[in-house]
Design a protein around this motif. Structure first.
Motif, mmCIF file in Angstrom:
data_model
loop_
_atom_site.group_PDB
_atom_site.id
_atom_site.type_symbol
_atom_site.label_atom_id
_atom_site.label_comp_id
_atom_site.label_asym_id
_atom_site.label_seq_id
_atom_site.Cartn_x
_atom_site.Cartn_y
_atom_site.Cartn_z
ATOM 1 N N GLU A 174 37.194 40.119 40.936
ATOM 2 C CA GLU A 174 38.270 38.313 40.289
ATOM 3 C C GLU A 174 39.445 39.594 39.546
ATOM 4 O O GLU A 174 40.315 38.757 39.673
ATOM 5 N N SER A 230 27.540 38.548 39.158
ATOM 6 C CA SER A 230 27.440 38.106 37.773
ATOM 7 C C SER A 230 26.621 38.387 37.023
ATOM 8 O O SER A 230 27.579 38.561 35.415
ATOM 9 N N LYS A 269 33.151 39.773 38.604
ATOM 10 C CA LYS A 269 34.503 39.374 37.331
ATOM 11 C C LYS A 269 35.610 41.462 38.103
ATOM 12 O O LYS A 269 36.743 40.928 37.461
ATOM 13 N N ALA A 316 34.505 34.996 31.398
ATOM 14 C CA ALA A 316 32.886 35.587 32.087
ATOM 15 C C ALA A 316 32.405 35.366 31.269
ATOM 16 O O ALA A 316 31.942 35.003 29.945
ATOM 17 N N VAL A 357 39.945 40.631 31.002
ATOM 18 C CA VAL A 357 38.800 39.672 30.776
ATOM 19 C C VAL A 357 38.354 39.357 29.429
ATOM 20 O O VAL A 357 37.976 40.431 29.086
ATOM 21 N N GLU A 414 37.920 30.954 38.488
ATOM 22 C CA GLU A 414 38.886 31.627 37.269
ATOM 23 C C GLU A 414 40.226 31.628 38.094
ATOM 24 O O GLU A 414 41.436 30.798 37.208
#
Length: 403
Positions: free
Chosen positions: A231, A222, A228, A185, A248, A162
């Protein structure tokens, strides 16, 4: 052109093995000088070290040093070397060994270590002035301003698909032209399933990622979308974009790895097959691309791409991470540490899948973030230790059980 010298930390893990496969196909571009691993697979580490002729190897578990030495002899024998035809690499051991390798004179350090233990290596690489190809997102998330203050402009190159995508898209505009970052995602294996159906999820089911082949911790993260959330914080720190301008979006097919929206209303997306090979190759060769790192997306094949917003009721981890990132200080370190404990408890069969994020939320809520004039490594490590202890208390796991 001389090959770039590379140190790979976490060489026996998913990122490390893929990096070595890539380097094996591009030996004119890269030369591996050192490898590190946790120590759970000394046979593979010995095979890698002899295959690439490295000078030094490091293992976090000091108790496996003799096993590693024996593995070198066994691998040399398997390759048909006569006695004296090969030199055993120097062996470093202990929790700080990877950090020693990260400080070696080299062109690139690939930090593929899993979890918060990668912080020391990240700081060592930056202090030594080495380019840091960062796959260990946790070290940036928990280190926050400690890491960003230390890094020179362009010294950190992201390996997460990403963030690699965003870095590529940002080549298309200046920083003041960026309106928003959009992280994509997959939604993991449980997208669209109500919480009531997830009470009895098994580890095997949580590891069944729809697109990527990754290590077990990242794959479970995940499934909860904690990954996410991490991230999101990482993107804020890497690119200097405020948290409220990072979104997201669920993109099930993961053909688009992330996007950048610009002030004129245009959006740039980086597209490719779901693989880590391109982000790894780009990080090692940055800013140059490695030809034929992987196959391109075949647009001659019919395909449909879908997008939908994140359901915070289904995936509360993203909003929890956003709140932790906004609080700053040691809150992201607490978020990450509690999650690492809970994921391990789930893998050990001691915690239900749905309780992972619930427990992390309790720990984050219980943490009172002090006011820091300047956050230090000791502050982060103390918060990390507190969060692990608190998570164990909530889950009823004793220290001896978790070790």
């Amino acid at each position: 052109m001389n090959p770039r010298s590379v140190v790979i930390l976490g060489s026996t893990g998913s990122i490390g093995t893929q990096a070595l496969e890539l380097i094996g196909r591009n030996r004119d571009r890269f030369h591996v000088v050192a490898l590190s691993a946790g120590g759970d697979n000394v046979a593979l580490l010995a095979e890698q070290a002899l295959e690439f002729g490295v000078q030094v190897v490091a293992v976090a578990k000091a108790t496996v040093a003799q096993d590693l030495q024996l593995a070198f002899y066994a691998e040399a024998q398997r390759k048909g070397y006569a006695q004296g035809e090969f030199r055993i690499p120097k062996i470093l051991t202990g929790p700080d060994a990877a950090g020693e390798l990260a400080a070696m004179p080299c062109d690139v350090v690939l930090n593929g270590v899993n979890g918060s233990v990668g912080l020391h290596a990240t700081l060592s690489a930056l202090e030594a002035g080495n380019t840091l190809a960062l796959a260990n997102k946790e070290s940036l998330v928990i280190g926050g301003p400690i890491v960003t203050r230390l890094a020179k402009p362009g010294q950190i190159v992201p390996v997460d698909s990403e963030h690699s995508a965003i870095a590529q898209c940002l080549r298309g505009g200046s920083p003041d032209e960026v309106r928003k970052l959009l992280l994509t995602a997959s939604g993991g294996p449980f997208l669209g399933r109500p919480r009531s159906e997830l009470e009895n999820v098994t580890v095997e089911q949580a590891l069944d990622h729809p697109n990527f082949a990754m290590g077990p911790v990242v794959t479970i993260n995940s499934a909860t979308l904690v990954n996410k959330g991490l991230e999101l914080i990482e993107a804020h720190l890497l690119f200097g974009i405020p948290m409220d301008r990072i979104d997201v979006v669920i993109h099930r097919q993961q053909a688009i790895h992330s996007m950048v929206e610009f002030v004129d209303g245009s959006t740039m997306a980086q597209i490719g097959v779901p693989t880590m090979t391109v982000p790894i190759a780009l990080a090692l060769g940055w800013p140059d691309r490695i030809p034929d790192a992987t196959r391109p997306w075949d647009f001659a094949e019919a395909s449909t791409w879908t997008f939908q917003p994140v359901d915070d009721a289904e995936f509360p981890s993203v909003q929890l991470a956003r709140e932790a990132g906004a609080r700053g200080g040691t809150a992201p370190a607490v978020f990450n540490a509690a999650n690492e404990v809970c994921v391990q408890a789930f893998r050990d069969g001691r915690l239900p899948f749905v309780a992972i994020v619930d427990t992390v939320a309790r720990v984050v809520t219980d943490h009172d973030v002090p006011s820091y004039e300047e956050l230090s490594v000791d502050d982060v490590l103390a918060a990390d230790a507190w969060a692990r202890t608190r998570a164990r208390e909530i889950t009823g796991v004793r220290e001896s059980q978790q070790a």
